[in-house]
Design an enzyme around this catalytic site. Structure first.
Site, PDB file in Angstrom:
ATOM      1  CG  MET A 294      50.831  -0.794  80.756  1.00  0.00           C
ATOM      2  SD  MET A 294      50.703   0.821  81.602  1.00  0.00           S
ATOM      3  CE  MET A 294      51.313   1.603  79.949  1.00  0.00           C
ATOM      4  N   GLY A 295      48.275  -3.766  77.645  1.00  0.00           N
ATOM      5  CA  GLY A 295      47.384  -4.099  76.544  1.00  0.00           C
ATOM      6  C   GLY A 295      47.667  -3.039  75.407  1.00  0.00           C
TER       7      GLY A 295
ATOM      8  CG  HIS B 233      52.686  -3.458  69.797  1.00  0.00           C
ATOM      9  ND1 HIS B 233      53.976  -4.047  69.991  1.00  0.00           N
ATOM     10  CD2 HIS B 233      52.768  -2.520  70.597  1.00  0.00           C
ATOM     11  CE1 HIS B 233      54.480  -3.628  70.981  1.00  0.00           C
ATOM     12  NE2 HIS B 233      54.092  -2.514  71.416  1.00  0.00           N
TER      13      HIS B 233
ATOM     14  CG  HIS C  19      52.802  -6.298  73.741  1.00  0.00           C
ATOM     15  ND1 HIS C  19      52.101  -5.201  73.019  1.00  0.00           N
ATOM     16  CD2 HIS C  19      53.301  -5.737  74.800  1.00  0.00           C
ATOM     17  CE1 HIS C  19      52.222  -4.039  73.883  1.00  0.00           C
ATOM     18  NE2 HIS C  19      52.848  -4.475  74.638  1.00  0.00           N
TER      19      HIS C  19
ATOM     20  CE  LYS D 248      58.542   1.058  72.614  1.00  0.00           C
ATOM     21  NZ  LYS D 248      58.434   2.320  73.347  1.00  0.00           N
ATOM     22  CG  ASP D 249      59.511   0.250  77.372  1.00  0.00           C
ATOM     23  OD1 ASP D 249      59.355   1.718  76.856  1.00  0.00           O
ATOM     24  OD2 ASP D 249      58.756  -0.498  76.979  1.00  0.00           O
TER      25      ASP D 249
ATOM     26  CD  GLN E 218      59.014  -0.842  81.716  1.00  0.00           C
ATOM     27  OE1 GLN E 218      57.966   0.204  81.897  1.00  0.00           O
ATOM     28  NE2 GLN E 218      58.732  -1.717  80.793  1.00  0.00           N
TER      29      GLN E 218
ATOM     30  CB  SER F 240      50.537   0.648  72.956  1.00  0.00           C
ATOM     31  OG  SER F 240      50.863  -0.590  73.067  1.00  0.00           O
ATOM     32  NE  ARG F 241      52.149   6.723  75.836  1.00  0.00           N
ATOM     33  CZ  ARG F 241      52.497   6.170  77.010  1.00  0.00           C
ATOM     34  NH1 ARG F 241      53.539   5.392  76.896  1.00  0.00           N
ATOM     35  NH2 ARG F 241      51.945   6.215  77.980  1.00  0.00           N
TER      36      ARG F 241
HETATM   37  O1  PAF Z   1      56.059  -1.573  79.622  1.00  0.00           O
HETATM   38  C1  PAF Z   1      54.727  -1.752  80.169  1.00  0.00           C
HETATM   39  O2  PAF Z   1      53.852  -1.871  79.327  1.00  0.00           O
HETATM   40  C2  PAF Z   1      54.467  -1.293  81.554  1.00  0.00           C
HETATM   41  O3  PAF Z   1      55.293  -0.322  81.975  1.00  0.00           O
HETATM   42  C3  PAF Z   1      54.474  -2.564  82.473  1.00  0.00           C
HETATM   43  C4  PAF Z   1      56.018  -3.054  82.343  1.00  0.00           C
HETATM   44  C5  PAF Z   1      53.535  -3.622  81.995  1.00  0.00           C
HETATM   45  C6  PAF Z   1      54.179  -2.000  83.889  1.00  0.00           C
HETATM   46  O4  PAF Z   1      52.995  -1.435  83.938  1.00  0.00           O
END
Ligand code: PAF
Length: 293
Positions: free
Chosen positions: A30-31, A34, A37, A149-150, A153, A186-187
């Site tokens: 999501m941009g 850091h 990524h 980290k996620d 997800q 990012s947060r």
């Molecule tokens: O982890 C993220 O940045 C988002 O949840 C993702 C996987 C890009 C989906 O929008």
């Protein structure tokens, strides 16, 4: 690096790359990029002959009271970082191209999407699964790279890939941390100086639990107590959840006896941060574990 702004163009680019026999790796983001990524990009570059990164702040995964409007956006800086990291193509579509008028089809991985993050952020994972499925359909990557980290997800996306027989292999990459333990996110950019110092509390709590596990503690209520005590001692922090769950289903467990995650969600000031510790048996059925922070 090619910057691709439309779905049609991205599909054409991916189709041509596949026809050339290239191995496509996708790094969805999501941009607000850091080093976490760029570590995903580095891994993708090792394993793929064409690396595509997407930058799309997905409105469907934010709740009405969440930070969609203020989520950090700087596409030029992101493009610079991705280019320097060796990404071949950046896919940065408009929300109206991903979700045109009349869009009404969603994906929901049932059960696991309602737990933990899903309980605190209703609808979040439905938005994540939907956009990731769309990205996979548009790019048709052989491999897609996500950070641990996620953890919830990644688990949900892996289930979706299995359930829909998708031809994309999910690659889970380690958490990247600051030298003081704070997981990159990012947060983190929202934190004031004081909050930034306090934010190490998540890693400190997980290390405390890891130490107890290494010393033989297996009872989940006791381990959760260890996590809670560390968080509660930090005045700028307030706990959303601290749980030990099965690494497979993200259901709670009562004893650590198989692969698990210790998962945390903590508000530091107004910023909500998550982190986890992966607890993995050294051998199947063994009562000895390795720990990945
Ligand atoms: O982890 C993220 O940045 C988002 O949840 C993702 C996987 C890009 C989906 O929008």
């Amino acid at each position: 690096m090619e910057i691709i702004r439309t779905v049609a163009w991205m599909k054409e680019y991916a189709r041509a790359a596949r026809a050339e026999g290239l191995v496509l790796g996708l790094v969805p983001t999501m941009g607000a990029l850091h080093d976490g990524h760029t570590a995903l990009v580095a891994r993708a570059k090792k394993e793929c002959s064409r690396v595509i990164a997407s930058v799309f702040v997905n409105p469907k995964q934010f709740g009405p009271k969440e930070d969609y409007n203020k989520y950090p956006r700087d596409i030029e800086k992101d493009a610079e970082k991705l280019g320097a990291a060796g990404v071949d193509a950046l896919f940065a579509p408009e929300a109206t191209d991903i979700y045109p008028d009349g869009f009404r089809t969603y994906v929901n991985v049932e059960g696991i999407s309602e737990r933990l993050e899903g309980r605190s952020r209703p609808g979040h994972f439905r938005g994540v699964s939907t956009v990731v499925l769309k990205l996979f359909e548009i790019v048709q990557p052989h491999f897609a790279y996500f950070g641990r980290k996620d953890a919830q997800q990644v688990r949900i996306i892996s289930e979706m890939v299995r359930d829909f027989n998708l031809d994309t292999e999910i690659v889970v990459c380690p958490v990247v941390r600051e030298p003081d333990g704070l997981a990159l996110s990012s947060r983190n950019a929202y934190l004031s100086g004081e909050e930034r110092a306090a934010a190490t509390v998540l890693a400190r709590a997980l290390v405390a639990a890891k130490d107890e596990l290494a010393a033989g503690m297996r009872d989940v209520l006791q381990l959760q107590d260890v996590l809670r005590r560390v968080i509660e001692a930090e005045t700028l922090a307030s706990l959303d959840y601290a749980e030990i769950v099965s690494a497979d289903t993200f259901e709670p467990v009562v004893r650590v006896s198989r692969a698990c995650y210790a998962v945390l969600a903590v508000f530091v000031g107004k910023t909500r941060l998550i982190d986890n510790l992966y607890i993995e048996p050294k051998a199947q059925g063994a009562d000895e574990f390795t720990f990945r922070l």
